[in-house]
Design an enzyme around this catalytic site. Structure first.
Site, PDB file in Angstrom:
ATOM      1  N   TYR A 142      36.364  56.123  33.659  1.00  0.00           N
ATOM      2  CA  TYR A 142      35.018  56.639  33.392  1.00  0.00           C
ATOM      3  C   TYR A 142      34.955  58.153  33.582  1.00  0.00           C
ATOM      4  CZ  TYR A 142      32.342  52.273  33.068  1.00  0.00           C
ATOM      5  OH  TYR A 142      31.817  51.076  32.662  1.00  0.00           O
ATOM      6  N   LYS A 191      45.539  45.385  37.842  1.00  0.00           N
ATOM      7  CA  LYS A 191      46.491  45.033  36.775  1.00  0.00           C
ATOM      8  C   LYS A 191      47.819  45.682  37.154  1.00  0.00           C
ATOM      9  CE  LYS A 191      47.365  43.163  32.732  1.00  0.00           C
ATOM     10  NZ  LYS A 191      47.384  41.710  32.512  1.00  0.00           N
ATOM     11  N   ASP A 223      43.052  39.717  34.550  1.00  0.00           N
ATOM     12  CA  ASP A 223      42.908  38.668  33.523  1.00  0.00           C
ATOM     13  C   ASP A 223      42.756  37.300  34.186  1.00  0.00           C
ATOM     14  OD1 ASP A 223      45.528  38.997  34.441  1.00  0.00           O
ATOM     15  OD2 ASP A 223      46.479  38.632  32.489  1.00  0.00           O
ATOM     16  N   ASP A 247      33.034  46.934  36.092  1.00  0.00           N
ATOM     17  CA  ASP A 247      31.965  46.892  35.087  1.00  0.00           C
ATOM     18  C   ASP A 247      32.003  45.554  34.362  1.00  0.00           C
ATOM     19  OD1 ASP A 247      29.937  47.844  33.294  1.00  0.00           O
ATOM     20  OD2 ASP A 247      31.516  48.148  31.804  1.00  0.00           O
ATOM     21  N   ASP A 251      29.482  41.900  35.101  1.00  0.00           N
ATOM     22  CA  ASP A 251      28.648  41.262  34.068  1.00  0.00           C
ATOM     23  C   ASP A 251      28.962  39.766  33.986  1.00  0.00           C
ATOM     24  OD1 ASP A 251      27.300  43.556  33.282  1.00  0.00           O
ATOM     25  OD2 ASP A 251      27.580  43.155  31.142  1.00  0.00           O
TER      26      ASP A 251
HETATM   27  C1  IPM Z   1      26.620  49.344  34.395  1.00  0.00           C
HETATM   28  C2  IPM Z   1      26.464  49.831  32.985  1.00  0.00           C
HETATM   29  C3  IPM Z   1      26.942  51.278  32.928  1.00  0.00           C
HETATM   30  C4  IPM Z   1      28.399  51.304  33.297  1.00  0.00           C
HETATM   31  C5  IPM Z   1      26.698  51.971  31.571  1.00  0.00           C
HETATM   32  C6  IPM Z   1      25.253  51.921  31.170  1.00  0.00           C
HETATM   33  C7  IPM Z   1      27.225  53.393  31.580  1.00  0.00           C
HETATM   34  O1  IPM Z   1      27.140  49.018  32.098  1.00  0.00           O
HETATM   35  O2  IPM Z   1      25.967  49.912  35.295  1.00  0.00           O
HETATM   36  O3  IPM Z   1      27.386  48.419  34.605  1.00  0.00           O
HETATM   37  O4  IPM Z   1      29.262  51.068  32.441  1.00  0.00           O
HETATM   38  O5  IPM Z   1      28.698  51.569  34.462  1.00  0.00           O
HETATM   39 MG    MG Z   2      28.022  47.314  33.015  1.00  0.00          MG
END
Ligand code: IPM
Ligand code: MG
Length: 356
Positions: A142, A191, A223, A247, A251
């Site tokens: 990032y 990884k 993975d 990230d 999710d």
């Molecule tokens: C998160 C989001 C952010 C990230 C984006 C919006 C830049 O997906 O907070 O997880 O990738 O960190």
């Molecule tokens: Mg995210």
């Protein structure tokens, strides 16, 4: 106590959900005798429209000078064509970096009232889902160099992923400390069979673990981790991982709980000033219609009270009020179930407020 809270309402449903969370904070302040002062810090698409940039320096200063920061959500299709350096997301990344917030904590917990919404098979969900993802937030790919160039008659793009030992150590410590207050198991995800950054990650986390002999450490490839999360999430207590893996996995973790609209997150550095937000996005499709679920933001406010202000009783009061509201059968559209009462964003806020 007197606390100043920087407020980033953001875009889409952001203003609606943050308004409800502020109402809850006001109810807590009245009940426990605190004063919360709010200062607006524009960020995201609305800031691009008004100031030409997603995070004006004045907003960053407001956030750095506040005792803590509450954020709704940023972004939306209106700003999709902005150049990469000026997208709403850049504002968020600049804020994380500018405040030195290297640790992002995202709990993945299934609410028992909402277990019907869990997308996993019932016998898997029955073992329970209750773990925490500790994600490194201001390092890795990032924040490495990003470049797109012309090479041999075609375009070539490069993103550099880099980690130094100190960046790994400090977030690893947070993971071990967190595990100490829970079931004392850390899974470090990398990884290391392919990446140098991961090999350094694994070696450094193993070294930090020597200071925490009471906590069990295991390593897992990313993975495999993605697979284990849906195969048997009950095996996880605290997950620690680098920025990009975190990230993606966070999710996945939130989705398996079935309640993505309910999950808060905290981002912290060395001080007590942190950034608190729901993990869901700005949902432009339902913005301004009083349909959004404010619970993720309300629980983020509870996290703020607990971790930045050391107000455990106040945080508990919010979490209990949310539980009671759900048990009374009130639901927003995203978590609606049979025999429950559908309410909008404002009414959900009011129901929770009345139970503080
Ligand atoms: C998160 C989001 C952010 C990230 C984006 C919006 C830049 O997906 O907070 O997880 O990738 O960190
Ligand atoms: Mg995210």
């Amino acid at each position: 106590m007197n606390k100043t809270i920087a407020i980033i309402k953001g875009d889409g449903i952001g203003p609606e959900i943050v308004t409800e969370a502020m109402g809850i904070l006001d109810a807590v302040a009245a009940k426990f005798g605190h004063t919360f002062t709010y200062v607006d810090a524009p960020m995201g698409g609305n800031a691009i429209d008004k100031f030409g940039v997603p995070l004006p320096d004045s907003s960053l200063a407001t956030c750095r000078n506040a005792d803590s920061v509450l954020l709704g959500a940023v972004g939306g299709p209106k700003w999709d064509n902005q150049p990469a350096a000026n997208r709403p997301e850049r504002g968020l990344l600049k804020l994380r970096e500018g405040m030195g917030l290297y640790t992002n904590v995202r709990p993945a917990k299934m609410f028992s009232e909402l277990s019907a919404a869990c997308p996993l098979r019932a016998d898997i969900a029955a073992n329970g889902i209750d773990f925490i993802v500790v994600r490194e937030l201001i390092g890795g790919v990032y924040f490495g160099e990003h470049r797109t160039e012309e090479a041999n008659g075609e375009q070539k793009a490069t993103d550099i992923m880099a980690y130094s030992e100190h960046e790994i150590k400090r977030v690893a410590r947070v993971a071990f400390e967190t595990a100490r207050k829970r079931r004392k198991r850390v899974t470090s995800i990398d990884k290391a069979n392919v990446l140098d950054t991961s090999r350094l990650w694994r070696k450094t986390v193993t070294e930090v673990a020597k200071d925490y002999p009471d906590v069990e450490l295991r390593h897992m490839y990313v993975d495999n981790a993605a697979m284990q999360l849906v195969r048997d999430p009950s095996q996880f207590d605290v997950i620690v991982t680098e920025n990009l893996f975190g990230d993606i996995l966070s999710d996945e973790a939130s989705q398996i709980t079935g309640s993505i609209g309910m999950i808060p997150s905290s981002s912290m550095g060395d001080g007590t000033n942190g950034l608190y937000e729901p993990i869901h996005g700005s949902a432009p499709d339902i913005a301004g219609q009083d349909k959004a679920n404010p619970i993720g933001t309300i629980l983020a406010a509870a996290m703020m009270l607990r971790y930045s202000f050391d107000m455990a009783a106040e945080a508990n009061a919010i979490e209990r009020a949310v539980d009671k509201t759900l048990r009374s059968g009130f639901r927003c559209g995203d978590i609606m179930q049979e025999n429950c009462q559908l309410v909008g964003c404002k009414a959900m806020g009011a129901e929770i407020r009345s139970r503080i």
